[in-house]
Design a protein around this motif. Structure first.
Motif, PDB file in Angstrom:
ATOM      1  N   SER A 114     -15.290 -24.950 -28.632  1.00  0.00           N
ATOM      2  CA  SER A 114     -15.018 -24.340 -29.964  1.00  0.00           C
ATOM      3  C   SER A 114     -15.448 -22.963 -30.351  1.00  0.00           C
ATOM      4  O   SER A 114     -15.189 -21.693 -30.810  1.00  0.00           O
ATOM      5  N   SER A 125     -20.210 -22.067 -33.650  1.00  0.00           N
ATOM      6  CA  SER A 125     -19.019 -23.050 -33.690  1.00  0.00           C
ATOM      7  C   SER A 125     -18.565 -23.633 -34.911  1.00  0.00           C
ATOM      8  O   SER A 125     -17.995 -23.969 -35.037  1.00  0.00           O
ATOM      9  N   LYS A 133     -13.292 -20.142 -28.216  1.00  0.00           N
ATOM     10  CA  LYS A 133     -12.676 -19.702 -29.483  1.00  0.00           C
ATOM     11  C   LYS A 133     -12.690 -19.082 -29.925  1.00  0.00           C
ATOM     12  O   LYS A 133     -11.774 -17.511 -30.629  1.00  0.00           O
TER      13      LYS A 133
END
Length: 345
Positions: free
Chosen positions: A268, A331, A271
């Motif tokens: 996460s 995250s 990303k």
């Protein structure tokens, strides 16, 4: 900034509410968002139920909880070391290691080494890592001194730069090198989460040791030392290790059983990093895959504050120096959070 940000009475997350106003928060070191990860919190609570709140006994006690040895074995395997040692804090891990191993040779400090690694006063090294390593090679190879202790961070997290220690392979093989590296900001994040240990030089004349706080990316209040069985056994026989209480067993239960949580949080985070990089032009320094972005704009923090966004902003190294402005991703940030700060920038 007129609000009081020194007396916050809530957990840090992607948002902070102060005086009835909600702010987006892009600071701190909880890179994987573990302090607010519900799955990890459930593991921690289960650990409390299994082992209690804390354990105030020495690791030398004749009656022991087995989870401490288990956690050390897991940490060694997870981060690519032969052996590991776990203490109650990263600072203790660093001080224990430096004090025990600094007697094995002449000590050299790298630039901007963290205070947890200092033996006494701040070592004054006012040069770039690149210049320092070139001078270090020349100094050691041209010296009659045979044994050396090199102490360094694994990276500079303020002006993000990950250090490459392969230069040590240029040191003559008859020189004995003890390398102590603080990977507090890299472990769990850099090198696909493995940190720096498995990438350190492996030569007969080089012993590498990594110390780290587990309170940042890994989200548990403990300290870690990675190294050979010989070195770890030596550290476990020091008065400091024998006399200190260990971290809460519940935290290590969550660490042991939370590896899949760490992996998902890491994915996460990557990303989030990719999204921010695609939306803004970085005017300062950053490292691929590391969630800290330095900006040269000295007014950035004030400008973002007017849009209810808080970033890491402080003077360094002295109180009167210019502000260091950094965006720290975690995250726990959502796409909407990142798009909001991108649009303002």
């Amino acid at each position: 900034m007129t609000s009081d940000f020194k007396s916050i009475s809530q957990p840090f997350s992607n948002t902070i509410e102060i005086d009835g106003t909600a702010y987006l928060y892009f600071g701190g070191t909880a890179y994987l968002g573990i302090p607010q990860n519900e799955e990890f919190i459930k593991l921690y609570i289960k650990g409390i139920k299994l082992f209690g709140l804390n354990n105030g006994t020495s690791r030398a006690n004749n009656i022991q909880l087995g989870i401490y040895n288990e956690a050390e074995n897991v940490a060694a395997k997870r981060f690519g070391a032969e052996s590991a040692l776990i203490t109650s804090s990263g600072y203790l891990a660093a001080q224990l290691t430096v004090k025990a191993l600094s007697t094995t040779g002449q000590v050299i400090y790298a630039p901007a080494t963290h205070p947890a690694l200092w033996l006494e006063n701040q070592p004054l090294v006012l040069k770039s890592f690149s210049d320092w390593k070139a001078e270090t090679i020349q100094l050691i190879n041209n010296s009659k001194q045979q044994s050396w202790v090199i102490i360094s961070n694994s990276m500079n997290n303020l002006f993000p730069e990950i250090y490459d220690f392969s230069f040590l392979e240029e040191i003559h093989g008859d020189k004995k090198i003890m390398l102590i590296v603080d990977d507090s900001h890299g472990i769990g994040i850099n090198n696909n989460g493995l940190g720096t240990y498995c990438d350190l030089p492996k030569k007969d004349n080089i012993d590498a040791v990594v110390v780290a706080s587990m309170a940042k990316a890994l989200g548990v209040d403990a300290g870690l030392v990675l190294g050979s069985k010989e070195i770890i056994n030596k550290l476990k026989n020091t008065n400091t290790f024998v006399g200190a209480s260990p971290p809460p067993a519940a935290a290590l239960y969550a660490f042991i059983n939370g590896n899949e949580i760490y992996k998902r949080a890491w994915n996460s985070l990557q990303k989030n990093i990719e999204l921010l990089e695609s939306k803004i032009k970085i005017s300062g320094k950053f490292e691929a895959g590391f969630p800290v972005f330095h900006f040269e704009d000295s007014n950035l923090a004030e400008r973002l504050f007017t849009h209810k966004i808080l970033i890491s902003s402080f003077s360094y190294p002295n109180a009167n120096d210019a502000l260091i402005n950094r965006i720290v991703l975690s995250s726990w940030h959502t796409n909407a959070d990142i798009l909001k700060i991108s649009s303002v920038i």
